[in-house]
Design an enzyme around this catalytic site. Structure first.
Site, mmCIF file in Angstrom:
data_model
loop_
_atom_site.group_PDB
_atom_site.id
_atom_site.type_symbol
_atom_site.label_atom_id
_atom_site.label_comp_id
_atom_site.label_asym_id
_atom_site.label_seq_id
_atom_site.Cartn_x
_atom_site.Cartn_y
_atom_site.Cartn_z
ATOM 1 N N HIS A 17 0.856 -1.185 0.000
ATOM 2 C CA HIS A 17 0.000 0.000 0.000
ATOM 3 C C HIS A 17 0.889 1.230 0.000
ATOM 4 O O HIS A 17 2.109 1.134 0.137
ATOM 5 C CB HIS A 17 -0.948 0.002 1.211
ATOM 6 C CG HIS A 17 -0.291 -0.232 2.524
ATOM 7 N ND1 HIS A 17 0.580 0.665 3.100
ATOM 8 C CD2 HIS A 17 -0.346 -1.277 3.381
ATOM 9 C CE1 HIS A 17 0.993 0.183 4.254
ATOM 10 N NE2 HIS A 17 0.471 -1.000 4.436
HETATM 11 P P1 TYD Z 1 -1.597 -2.713 7.891
HETATM 12 O O1 TYD Z 1 -0.839 -1.436 7.941
HETATM 13 O O2 TYD Z 1 -2.734 -2.812 6.907
HETATM 14 O O3 TYD Z 1 -0.582 -3.885 7.697
HETATM 15 P P2 TYD Z 1 -0.073 -4.563 6.345
HETATM 16 O O4 TYD Z 1 -0.166 -3.508 5.320
HETATM 17 O O5 TYD Z 1 1.307 -5.013 6.612
HETATM 18 O O6 TYD Z 1 -0.995 -5.688 6.086
HETATM 19 O O7 TYD Z 1 -2.148 -3.022 9.335
HETATM 20 C C1 TYD Z 1 -2.838 -4.217 9.620
HETATM 21 C C2 TYD Z 1 -3.932 -3.890 10.601
HETATM 22 O O8 TYD Z 1 -3.339 -3.449 11.830
HETATM 23 C C3 TYD Z 1 -4.838 -2.755 10.133
HETATM 24 O O9 TYD Z 1 -6.015 -3.254 9.588
HETATM 25 C C4 TYD Z 1 -5.102 -1.965 11.384
HETATM 26 C C5 TYD Z 1 -4.057 -2.340 12.351
HETATM 27 N N1 TYD Z 1 -3.085 -1.249 12.654
HETATM 28 C C6 TYD Z 1 -3.362 -0.401 13.699
HETATM 29 O O10 TYD Z 1 -4.392 -0.497 14.379
HETATM 30 N N2 TYD Z 1 -2.443 0.592 14.014
HETATM 31 C C7 TYD Z 1 -1.313 0.749 13.308
HETATM 32 O O11 TYD Z 1 -0.496 1.658 13.627
HETATM 33 C C8 TYD Z 1 -1.046 -0.125 12.195
HETATM 34 C C9 TYD Z 1 0.200 0.028 11.372
HETATM 35 C C10 TYD Z 1 -1.960 -1.108 11.909
#
Ligand code: TYD
Length: 143
Positions: free
Chosen positions: A51
């Site tokens: 992303h």
């Molecule tokens: P995400 O950034 O989508 O991880 P990746 O891109 O590696 O799959 O984060 C996964 C989930 O974690 C997202 O749906 C919400 C939660 N999250 C938080 O609550 N706070 C944060 O600071 C981050 C980075 C993620």
């Protein structure tokens, strides 16, 4: 044109008792820090990220082990192999990034310039390319 990512060489305090590195906002971090998070226990072959952010700046550090950060800036892809805890990858907003090829027991530490807001995420590569100002890749994109 938006800013490109680059590696920051962090300070190393070498010591026979074990080495020490650090980052502090005024010197090594090119933004105001609002949040830190970390990614760990990644099963072999798994991929995280994929992303971009509209506003958030990030620094990514391999505190343990190694992984690759594949960054697409809207026109080109760059691969940063992180394997030393004294390098930080600075990622300005509007760069599509994917973390992959995690080694066993790797630990990805991330500091960010914003609190978590799902609305700051661009989760579609096509939307990212349109926002970044380049036409969508005709062959699609696999990241
Ligand atoms: P995400 O950034 O989508 O991880 P990746 O891109 O590696 O799959 O984060 C996964 C989930 O974690 C997202 O749906 C919400 C939660 N999250 C938080 O609550 N706070 C944060 O600071 C981050 C980075 C993620």
């Amino acid at each position: 044109m938006h800013a490109l990512p680059y590696l920051i060489d962090l300070p190393k305090i070498l010591d026979d008792r074990g080495n020490l590195s650090f980052l502090q906002e005024s010197d090594q971090i090119p933004f105001e820090v609002k949040r830190a998070y970390w990614i760990y226990d990644v099963p072999g072959g798994e991929v995280r990220g994929s992303h971009a952010f509209y506003r958030s700046h990030e620094l990514i550090i391999a505190l343990s082990g190694s992984f690759d950060v594949v960054v697409h800036d809207g026109s080109e892809e760059h691969v940063f192999s992180l394997k030393r805890s004294y390098y930080a990858l600075y990622l300005p907003p509007m760069n599509w990034r994917t973390l992959r090829d995690f080694s066993t027991n790797s630990l990805a530490f991330v500091v960010a310039s914003t609190e978590y807001h799902e609305s700051d995420y661009i989760r579609s590569f096509e939307t990212f390319q349109m926002a970044a100002g380049s036409p969508p890749c005709p062959n699609g994109h696999s990241s």
